[in-house]
Motif scaffolding. Sequence first.
Motif, PDB file in Angstrom:
ATOM      1  N   THR A   1     -29.535 -46.590 -74.890  1.00 30.83           N
ATOM      2  CA  THR A   1     -30.492 -46.523 -73.561  1.00 30.83           C
ATOM      3  C   THR A   1     -31.407 -45.423 -73.591  1.00 30.83           C
ATOM      4  O   THR A   1     -32.537 -45.660 -73.155  1.00 30.83           O
ATOM      5  CB  THR A   1     -29.504 -46.584 -72.501  1.00 30.83           C
ATOM      6  OG1 THR A   1     -28.501 -45.419 -72.529  1.00 30.83           O
ATOM      7  CG2 THR A   1     -28.677 -47.791 -72.365  1.00 30.83           C
ATOM      8  N   GLN A   2     -30.856 -44.100 -74.218  1.00 30.02           N
ATOM      9  CA  GLN A   2     -31.719 -43.094 -74.162  1.00 30.02           C
ATOM     10  C   GLN A   2     -33.110 -43.320 -74.967  1.00 30.02           C
ATOM     11  O   GLN A   2     -34.025 -42.991 -74.515  1.00 30.02           O
ATOM     12  CB  GLN A   2     -31.130 -41.819 -74.343  1.00 30.02           C
ATOM     13  CG  GLN A   2     -30.158 -41.203 -73.371  1.00 30.02           C
ATOM     14  CD  GLN A   2     -29.255 -40.272 -73.971  1.00 30.02           C
ATOM     15  OE1 GLN A   2     -29.212 -39.857 -75.388  1.00 30.02           O
ATOM     16  NE2 GLN A   2     -28.617 -39.423 -72.950  1.00 30.02           N
TER      17      GLN A   2
ATOM     18  N   GLY B   1     -37.236 -48.781 -65.717  1.00 22.80           N
ATOM     19  CA  GLY B   1     -35.669 -49.643 -65.648  1.00 22.80           C
ATOM     20  C   GLY B   1     -36.080 -51.306 -66.062  1.00 22.80           C
ATOM     21  O   GLY B   1     -35.227 -51.622 -66.757  1.00 22.80           O
TER      22      GLY B   1
ATOM     23  N   MET C   1     -32.686 -52.204 -67.764  1.00 15.86           N
ATOM     24  CA  MET C   1     -31.685 -51.224 -67.265  1.00 15.86           C
ATOM     25  C   MET C   1     -31.784 -51.454 -65.559  1.00 15.86           C
ATOM     26  O   MET C   1     -32.935 -51.358 -65.053  1.00 15.86           O
ATOM     27  CB  MET C   1     -31.775 -49.725 -67.509  1.00 15.86           C
ATOM     28  CG  MET C   1     -31.602 -49.691 -69.054  1.00 15.86           C
ATOM     29  SD  MET C   1     -31.512 -47.863 -69.465  1.00 15.86           S
ATOM     30  CE  MET C   1     -32.675 -47.743 -70.687  1.00 15.86           C
ATOM     31  N   ASP C   2     -30.526 -51.259 -65.079  1.00 18.92           N
ATOM     32  CA  ASP C   2     -30.535 -51.356 -63.506  1.00 18.92           C
ATOM     33  C   ASP C   2     -30.940 -49.866 -63.049  1.00 18.92           C
ATOM     34  O   ASP C   2     -30.865 -48.878 -63.741  1.00 18.92           O
ATOM     35  CB  ASP C   2     -29.106 -51.796 -62.894  1.00 18.92           C
ATOM     36  CG  ASP C   2     -28.142 -50.931 -63.330  1.00 18.92           C
ATOM     37  OD1 ASP C   2     -28.236 -49.619 -63.315  1.00 18.92           O
ATOM     38  OD2 ASP C   2     -26.971 -51.482 -63.793  1.00 18.92           O
TER      39      ASP C   2
ATOM     40  N   THR D   1     -28.442 -47.144 -63.769  1.00 22.61           N
ATOM     41  CA  THR D   1     -28.413 -46.813 -65.247  1.00 22.61           C
ATOM     42  C   THR D   1     -29.791 -46.047 -65.581  1.00 22.61           C
ATOM     43  O   THR D   1     -29.514 -44.963 -66.361  1.00 22.61           O
ATOM     44  CB  THR D   1     -28.343 -48.023 -66.094  1.00 22.61           C
ATOM     45  OG1 THR D   1     -26.892 -48.688 -65.654  1.00 22.61           O
ATOM     46  CG2 THR D   1     -28.425 -47.654 -67.408  1.00 22.61           C
TER      47      THR D   1
ATOM     48  N   GLY E   1     -29.539 -42.349 -64.756  1.00 20.45           N
ATOM     49  CA  GLY E   1     -28.574 -41.507 -65.270  1.00 20.45           C
ATOM     50  C   GLY E   1     -29.447 -41.184 -66.649  1.00 20.45           C
ATOM     51  O   GLY E   1     -29.207 -39.986 -67.048  1.00 20.45           O
ATOM     52  N   VAL E   2     -30.077 -42.168 -67.176  1.00 23.32           N
ATOM     53  CA  VAL E   2     -30.769 -41.852 -68.239  1.00 23.32           C
ATOM     54  C   VAL E   2     -31.968 -40.785 -68.339  1.00 23.32           C
ATOM     55  O   VAL E   2     -31.876 -39.826 -69.139  1.00 23.32           O
ATOM     56  CB  VAL E   2     -31.140 -43.179 -69.155  1.00 23.32           C
ATOM     57  CG1 VAL E   2     -32.266 -42.835 -70.130  1.00 23.32           C
ATOM     58  CG2 VAL E   2     -29.820 -44.312 -69.464  1.00 23.32           C
TER      59      VAL E   2
END
Length: 151
Positions: free
Chosen positions: A50-51, A70, A75-76, A79, A82-83
């Motif tokens: 994801t990063q 996102g 990504m929600d 998420t 946070g990333v």
Amino acid sequence: MARSVAAKKSVKLAKSSYVLDEQVGFILRQVWQRHSSIFSRDIGTNLTPTQWAALSKLAETGACSQNQLGRLTAMDVATIKGVIDRLTARGLTETSQDPEDGRRLLVSLTRAGQQLAEKVAPNALAITRETLAPLDAREREMLMALLNKLR
């Protein structure tokens, strides 16, 4: 007693009509696990998938809102937040006010983030090639077309 045996056969038939190994979700999860293992082994730096998705998308598109990023990376809200928090803590991304809308923050790569994205991109391409290696060129093209159709 006969009724009990018939009931057991009915349950057994119902169970056998669903074979986990034949289900698309299960197969996709196994393929994802294989790809994830290759990714972890070969990415060449301490990045999660994801990063890497966020870094590579920012390298591709330039600065954008966290919300837009996102959406672009599937990504929600929680998420992607946070990333970006983790990437910012590592000095790879930064936020700034949108000059067109002061209420919105834009996420962009730092110089270090851009350099890392450029350095890692060849590894990411090699990871994709290895993931798809069991397929011939026609099968790879067909798989990608079918997966895109399922999106």
